[in-house]
Design an enzyme around this catalytic site. Structure first.
Site, PDB file in Angstrom:
ATOM      1  N   SER A 112      52.449  17.907  -9.952  1.00  0.00           N
ATOM      2  CA  SER A 112      51.311  18.810 -10.052  1.00  0.00           C
ATOM      3  C   SER A 112      51.685  20.290 -10.021  1.00  0.00           C
ATOM      4  O   SER A 112      52.424  20.751 -10.875  1.00  0.00           O
ATOM      5  CB  SER A 112      50.319  18.467  -8.954  1.00  0.00           C
ATOM      6  OG  SER A 112      49.125  19.166  -9.163  1.00  0.00           O
ATOM      7  N   HIS A 113      51.222  21.007  -8.996  1.00  0.00           N
ATOM      8  CA  HIS A 113      51.427  22.457  -8.943  1.00  0.00           C
ATOM      9  C   HIS A 113      52.815  22.832  -8.429  1.00  0.00           C
ATOM     10  O   HIS A 113      53.152  24.010  -8.379  1.00  0.00           O
ATOM     11  CB  HIS A 113      50.369  23.082  -8.036  1.00  0.00           C
ATOM     12  CG  HIS A 113      50.407  22.515  -6.645  1.00  0.00           C
ATOM     13  ND1 HIS A 113      49.953  21.249  -6.353  1.00  0.00           N
ATOM     14  CD2 HIS A 113      50.871  23.022  -5.487  1.00  0.00           C
ATOM     15  CE1 HIS A 113      50.125  21.015  -5.074  1.00  0.00           C
ATOM     16  NE2 HIS A 113      50.683  22.068  -4.522  1.00  0.00           N
ATOM     17  N   ASP A 276      46.918  23.958 -13.793  1.00  0.00           N
ATOM     18  CA  ASP A 276      48.200  23.733 -13.114  1.00  0.00           C
ATOM     19  C   ASP A 276      49.112  22.781 -13.889  1.00  0.00           C
ATOM     20  O   ASP A 276      48.823  22.402 -15.026  1.00  0.00           O
ATOM     21  CB  ASP A 276      47.967  23.205 -11.693  1.00  0.00           C
ATOM     22  CG  ASP A 276      47.437  21.779 -11.673  1.00  0.00           C
ATOM     23  OD1 ASP A 276      46.778  21.383 -12.639  1.00  0.00           O
ATOM     24  OD2 ASP A 276      47.701  21.056 -10.686  1.00  0.00           O
ATOM     25  N   ASP A 278      49.798  19.616 -13.969  1.00  0.00           N
ATOM     26  CA  ASP A 278      49.296  18.381 -14.566  1.00  0.00           C
ATOM     27  C   ASP A 278      47.858  18.498 -15.066  1.00  0.00           C
ATOM     28  O   ASP A 278      47.236  17.494 -15.418  1.00  0.00           O
ATOM     29  CB  ASP A 278      49.430  17.221 -13.582  1.00  0.00           C
ATOM     30  CG  ASP A 278      48.626  17.440 -12.308  1.00  0.00           C
ATOM     31  OD1 ASP A 278      48.418  18.607 -11.920  1.00  0.00           O
ATOM     32  OD2 ASP A 278      48.210  16.447 -11.694  1.00  0.00           O
ATOM     33  N   ASP A 280      44.915  19.342 -13.632  1.00  0.00           N
ATOM     34  CA  ASP A 280      43.700  18.958 -12.906  1.00  0.00           C
ATOM     35  C   ASP A 280      43.098  20.096 -12.091  1.00  0.00           C
ATOM     36  O   ASP A 280      41.989  19.964 -11.565  1.00  0.00           O
ATOM     37  CB  ASP A 280      43.936  17.708 -12.034  1.00  0.00           C
ATOM     38  CG  ASP A 280      45.078  17.860 -11.063  1.00  0.00           C
ATOM     39  OD1 ASP A 280      45.711  18.936 -11.037  1.00  0.00           O
ATOM     40  OD2 ASP A 280      45.360  16.883 -10.332  1.00  0.00           O
ATOM     41  N   ARG A 281      43.814  21.229 -12.001  1.00  0.00           N
ATOM     42  CA  ARG A 281      43.239  22.368 -11.269  1.00  0.00           C
ATOM     43  C   ARG A 281      42.768  23.446 -12.234  1.00  0.00           C
ATOM     44  O   ARG A 281      43.200  23.477 -13.388  1.00  0.00           O
ATOM     45  CB  ARG A 281      44.298  22.992 -10.350  1.00  0.00           C
ATOM     46  CG  ARG A 281      44.781  22.071  -9.268  1.00  0.00           C
ATOM     47  CD  ARG A 281      45.649  22.851  -8.305  1.00  0.00           C
ATOM     48  NE  ARG A 281      46.161  21.961  -7.272  1.00  0.00           N
ATOM     49  CZ  ARG A 281      46.650  22.379  -6.117  1.00  0.00           C
ATOM     50  NH1 ARG A 281      46.712  23.676  -5.872  1.00  0.00           N
ATOM     51  NH2 ARG A 281      47.088  21.517  -5.223  1.00  0.00           N
ATOM     52  N   LYS A 375      40.202  15.310 -10.631  1.00  0.00           N
ATOM     53  CA  LYS A 375      39.745  16.664 -10.892  1.00  0.00           C
ATOM     54  C   LYS A 375      40.234  17.067 -12.278  1.00  0.00           C
ATOM     55  O   LYS A 375      41.172  16.469 -12.795  1.00  0.00           O
ATOM     56  CB  LYS A 375      40.203  17.619  -9.802  1.00  0.00           C
ATOM     57  CG  LYS A 375      41.698  17.649  -9.516  1.00  0.00           C
ATOM     58  CD  LYS A 375      41.932  18.418  -8.207  1.00  0.00           C
ATOM     59  CE  LYS A 375      43.398  18.719  -7.959  1.00  0.00           C
ATOM     60  NZ  LYS A 375      44.069  17.659  -7.219  1.00  0.00           N
TER      61      LYS A 375
HETATM   62  C1  VG1 Z   1      46.992  19.985  -1.932  1.00  0.00           C
HETATM   63  C2  VG1 Z   1      45.580  20.509  -1.861  1.00  0.00           C
HETATM   64  C3  VG1 Z   1      44.588  19.386  -2.070  1.00  0.00           C
HETATM   65  C4  VG1 Z   1      44.885  18.679  -3.392  1.00  0.00           C
HETATM   66  C5  VG1 Z   1      46.340  18.231  -3.429  1.00  0.00           C
HETATM   67  C6  VG1 Z   1      46.727  17.645  -4.761  1.00  0.00           C
HETATM   68  O1  VG1 Z   1      47.213  19.049  -0.896  1.00  0.00           O
HETATM   69  O2  VG1 Z   1      45.342  21.149  -0.644  1.00  0.00           O
HETATM   70  O3  VG1 Z   1      43.286  19.899  -2.050  1.00  0.00           O
HETATM   71  O4  VG1 Z   1      44.059  17.552  -3.547  1.00  0.00           O
HETATM   72  O5  VG1 Z   1      47.192  19.340  -3.181  1.00  0.00           O
HETATM   73  O6  VG1 Z   1      46.485  18.553  -5.786  1.00  0.00           O
HETATM   74  P1  VG1 Z   1      47.983  19.440   0.480  1.00  0.00           P
HETATM   75  O7  VG1 Z   1      48.090  18.154   1.245  1.00  0.00           O
HETATM   76  O8  VG1 Z   1      49.289  20.035   0.097  1.00  0.00           O
HETATM   77  O9  VG1 Z   1      47.113  20.465   1.146  1.00  0.00           O
HETATM   78  V1  VG1 Z   1      47.415  18.486  -7.166  1.00  0.00           V
HETATM   79  O10 VG1 Z   1      46.711  19.435  -8.320  1.00  0.00           O
HETATM   80  O11 VG1 Z   1      48.891  19.120  -6.527  1.00  0.00           O
HETATM   81  O12 VG1 Z   1      47.607  16.902  -7.537  1.00  0.00           O
HETATM   82 CO    CO Z   2      47.471  19.111 -10.119  1.00  0.00          CO
END
Ligand code: VG1
Ligand code: CO
Length: 542
Positions: A112-113, A276, A278, A280-281, A375
């Site tokens: 993801s990010h 981001d 992948d 979804d953000r 998302k």
């Molecule tokens: C973070 C965010 C959370 C989100 C998750 C996955 O998790 O706070 O809101 O659902 O990333 O997002 P954490 O446990 O690091 O706070 V993604 O776009 O990285 O799949």
């Molecule tokens: Co993501």
């Protein structure tokens, strides 16, 4: 011919907030990815003859793991694998593919990010038949299996050519390479008023979309530039790169700084957006007006009826616990229920499946609806465009009108990254132990009304998830929330969420940092972050 490879368990394959995320180096150990994928397959019942979707965000190490996963799926009895062209599917597009083609589930290869490249991060997540991330019951079963696994299965078959859509086979199992973009774009056309958005573009409305060299580039080129008529060049960094150009593909005002500067400048376009790694953000910035994700969720919920898919109204809304209560005020006005869940999209799945909510969101820049079970960054941008086309006012004016009606939840998240795990754990343990005695003992002007460790009881299946974050609730709707991240790959990250509510008629046009200063002071007194970690200030404020 099925081949069985003997293996020994790795002890660290516990999925976090969103799948298993580790450094690429960890994933490249012989058997590491294979063990995890086999643990997933061992947990999936009824896989014989079933369809599996495989796609990733295009980051470094995607391709070899996809080829491995295809050979393993064939050996484990799946009937068919659908894989995105070049191995690429955004997370929401993967969710859509699972639902559209009746797949039993999918492997989403993404961190993801998190940054990508040989020295950076990789991840694997399993999604279930509704298209959403596996619920905790299943991720716990996968982790349990990973601790006892002694073999993984594959077939001897050459790599599949992922370069163009078409059919192939691996060890007798059908493999279909699907166009990553077409199905998704068609879904968006069904949800939104593309004619209204096209008219908005014709009227001179301008935007800039930063795909951050990540997965949404091809989707944004197709939808924004080809179908909606925004001029070429509207999408920046639109070619997916294995290392995201060396950047953090996290769409916030720190990592999407160029976009932010453009939007605050004199020649700013009407709308700035980003997504981001992948896809979804989403980040939304109007001309001279940053929209905090929690506010964006509230503004989308308040105006969603202007889009065809939501014209009949919303059944309910849901937000993760650390997300601000801005959307709660909208729900109250609309007379619909609002649900507060733990962090992570997997907790929204049951509510969406049961038809109890239509729109969900998180403070971390994730918003989505019942159109998929993830998302969805591009969806959020298109809903904003649809709303702006129908309202005919700039983002800043929409925001001001929103706050005047519902009040404003000033909000900030402070991240302390790369902490020693033992110190971060000690901080949280001390805070949890102190909770019962805290009310009445917080210095300063704030009155602490309630202090607890958030636990969630899923209203659909009754499952309970405890220890989801410490909440300090103050009189008047202010809050401090503390939790440890579940997506990092080195050390611990402490997240602190600060929120203060100003009702309609109050101070609605102030600097969030000024409005939250009192809470920041109380935070240090209560949690002792500097004392525990030696850090005087957060690494990232968003
Ligand atoms: C973070 C965010 C959370 C989100 C998750 C996955 O998790 O706070 O809101 O659902 O990333 O997002 P954490 O446990 O690091 O706070 V993604 O776009 O990285 O799949
Ligand atoms: Co993501």
């Amino acid at each position: 011919m099925i081949q069985s490879h003997s293996t020994r368990p790795f002890t660290d394959q516990k999925p976090g907030t969103s799948g298993l995320r580790k450094k690429v180096k960890v994933f490249r150990q012989p058997g590491y990815a294979e063990n995890f994928i086999q643990s997933v397959f061992d947990v999936v019942a009824d896989k014989a003859g079933a369809t599996l979707v495989i796609g990733g965000d295009g980051r470094f190490h995607n391709r070899p793991v996809i080829q491995t996963a295809i050979r393993m799926a064939a050996a484990n009895g799946f009937g068919k694998v659908l894989v995105g062209r070049d191995g690429i599917l955004s997370t929401p597009a993967a969710s859509n593919a699972i639902r559209r083609y009746g797949a039993i589930g999918g492997l989403v290869l993404s961190a993801s990010h998190n940054p990508g490249g040989p020295e950076e991060d990789f991840g694997i997540k399993y999604n279930v038949a509704n298209g959403g991330p596996a619920p905790e019951k299943i991720t716990e079963a996968i982790f349990a299996r990973s601790k006892t696994i002694d073999r993984w299965l594959d077939v001897a078959a050459p790599d599949i050519d992922l370069g163009r859509p078409g059919r192939a086979a691996a060890g007798g199992m059908a493999v279909e390479v699907i166009d990553s973009v077409a199905d998704y774009a068609a879904l968006m056309e069904r949800l939104f008023d593309f004619d209204a958005i096209r008219a908005l573009v014709k009227s001179g409305f301008t935007m800039r979309f930063d795909a951050m060299s990540a997965v949404t580039g091809p989707y944004a080129h197709e939808i924004l530039e080809r179908r909606l008529g925004f001029p070429a060049g509207t999408v920046m960094n639109g070619t997916p790169l294995e290392d995201f150009g060396g950047h953090h593909p996290d769409p916030n005002i720190v990592n999407a700084h160029d976009l932010y500067r453009t939007m605050m400048g004199t020649d700013a376009p009407d709308l700035g957006a980003a997504s981001d790694g992948d896809g979804d953000r989403n980040l939304i910035i109007g001309r001279g007006c940053y929209v905090a994700p929690s506010d964006s969720l509230a503004m989308l919920a308040a105006n969603a009826h202007l889009a065809p898919a939501y014209a009949g109204g919303l059944k309910g809304v849901a937000r993760s616990m650390p997300t601000s209560a801005a959307v709660d005020h909208v729900a109250r006005a609309l007379g619909i229920p609002v649900f507060e869940t733990p962090t992570g999209w997997k907790f929204f799945g049951n509510l969406l499946d049961a038809g109890m909510v239509t729109i969900c969101g998180e403070e971390s820049a994730g918003t989505g609806s019942d159109h998929v079970r993830e998302k969805d960054g591009v969806w959020a941008v298109l809903l904003w465009l649809n709303i702006l086309a129908r309202r005919g006012i700039p983002v800043a004016e929409l925001a001001r009108a929103h706050w005047a009606r519902f009040g404003r939840n000033y909000y900030a998240r402070h991240d302390y990254e790369g902490l020693e795990t033992a110190r971060a754990d000690a901080l949280m343990a001390e805070l949890r132990a102190a909770l019962p005695g805290l009310p009445g003992r917080v210095p300063g002007a704030l009155t602490l009304e309630q202090a607890d460790d958030f636990a969630y009881r899923d209203p659909v299946d009754g499952s309970v998830s405890a220890h989801q974050g410490v909440r300090l609730l103050f009189a008047g709707g202010s809050r401090l929330v503390l939790r440890l991240s579940g997506t990092g790959t080195s050390g611990a990250t402490l997240r602190v969420y600060l929120e203060r509510y100003e009702p309609p008629g109050g101070r609605l046009d102030e600097d969030p940092a000024v409005m939250l200063a009192g809470l920041a002071e109380a935070l240090e007194a209560v949690a002792g972050i500097a004392r525990h970690t030696g850090r005087g200030k957060p690494d990232v404020v968003t």
